[in-house]
Design an enzyme around this catalytic site. Structure first.
Site: not given
Length: 400
Positions: A115, A230
């Site tokens: 991110s 994830e």
């Protein structure tokens, strides 16, 4: 699973325990021998920590080694469940030989560098730049919400290597040395007082091409492998979730059993019961997702578990605090600290901590809104949302 596969795994466990006593050896040393015997990730190929058998047999391995005295996987090593399958699927033979074993032993800890301030939910819009310079890449940019980056040795880094093609096609994936010159890790203090998250700045950081994972420009494909693993790991679909009535719902039930009689009203009882049913449904869903998952590359089932776990945790701990009244507001330490492990559910602390920590569950690993888009499009077959920037060069996409 076939009897032959089970016999093969049992033979490998017998050979490991005959030669190495987990109670007499250090954590990293024994896990190195476990890797060498193909018992790290049994579904991986031989020579890469596995035996090429079905992934369900990993639970059998873990149970036998636990009974023999082997320590459980260190909580600071959460990211091996993400980096391991990504490296196996997309890395060169040299990358696999370099990283898989020390990753599994814990000699090298990992974090995730995906991110960015301007590219969170729209991950493919990232702008961290990597420019080729001979056998090296020069990297500049910023990442954010990087869990445990302050203790990591390597980071799973996705960069922009070609800004002149559409955003999904100009990305490249690297293993970043977190101790390299130009890498700066800064803490992000959370509502709990701890700084589990970080922001990472990269200024003229040099990464050798040997640490590239996958082909140049194919970072999106490699990143999808990481993201699917994830979501499976966070949602509990990896098969390592709590037993029936355990985990967060177990904490709530224990609180329910201790509260005063005037709090145990029919309305409160019904709410606790409904939360227990949701928790059990999620546990069974995760079991099914684990059985359906292919070695290294789970499907969208992981997004189901992740999305449901996030909201369920928040609802459970909100009820846990509510049942205790004002007593639920005390006995929590907000002192600034840098944790060394991942506690996604918050069950490692009290319910006061868990109530606060669970706020992050609907953000980390993909927001609930993103998960719903994935489920709508990939599971239900609904039409996708309009994406007007999908086919134009990244450099031409308007930015605020």
């Amino acid at each position: 699973m076939s009897d032959a596969e089970l016999q093969r795994v049992d033979a490998a466990i017998d050979a490991l325990l005959e030669a190495h006593d987990p109670k007499a050896q250090g954590y990293e040393e024994f896990r190195g021998h476990q890797f060498d015997h193909g018992l790290a990730w049994v579904m991986f190929p031989e020579g890469h920590g596995g035996l090429g058998v079905r992934p369900q047999l990993q639970k059998h391995v873990n149970e036998r080694l636990h009974h023999a005295g082997a320590a459980p996987t260190d909580a600071s090593m959460f990211f091996i469940a993400l980096a391991g399958p990504t490296i196996l699927t997309h890395g060169s033979e040299e990358v696999k030989q370099r990283f898989l074993r020390p990753m599994f032993t814990g000699e090298e800890k990992w974090c995730q560098l995906f991110s960015e301030p301007g590219a969170g939910s729209d991950f493919a819009g990232l702008g961290t730049k990597a420019v080729r310079d001979g056998d090296e890449w020069l990297i500049n940019g910023q990442k954010v919400w990087n869990t445990l980056a302050h203790i990591a040795d390597f980071g799973m880094l996705v960069t922009r290597t070609d800004p002149n093609v559409p955003k999904h096609r100009g990305m490249t994936y690297f293993a970043l040395d977190m101790k390299a010159p130009g890498v700066e890790v800064r803490p992000l203090r959370q509502i709990t007082g701890e700084a589990e998250f970080n922001e990472v700045y990269m200024t003229d950081v040099r990464v050798h091409d040997d640490h590239r994972i996958g082909a140049e420009g194919e970072g999106w494909r490699a990143a999808l492998t990481t993201l699917m693993n994830e979501r499976t790991a966070i949602g509990g679909g990896g098969g390592g979730g709590p037993r029936r009535g355990g985990g967060a719902i177990g904490q709530l039930v224990r609180i329910w059993e201790k509260v005063a009689d005037d709090t145990r009203t029919p309305a409160n009882r019904d709410e606790v019961m409904k939360l227990w049913i949701r928790a059990e449904t999620l546990r069974l869903t995760n079991m099914r997702a684990s059985q359906l998952a292919k070695a290294g590359n789970p499907g969208p089932e992981g997004s189901v578990g992740k999305a449901m776990m996030a909201t369920l945790n928040q609802d459970i701990y909100e009820k846990a605090i509510d049942l205790q009244g004002m007593a639920g507001q005390i006995d929590f330490d907000y002192t600034f600290r840098r944790p060394g492990e991942v506690d996604l559910s918050g069950t490692g602390g009290g319910e006061g901590y868990a109530f606060l920590r669970a706020r992050a569950n609907t953000i980390e690993g993909g927001t609930t809104e993103v998960m719903k888009n994935i489920l709508g499009e990939q599971v239900l077959g609904l039409p996708g949302e309009p994406r007007v920037d999908k086919e134009i060069p990244w450099i031409d996409v308007p930015r605020g």
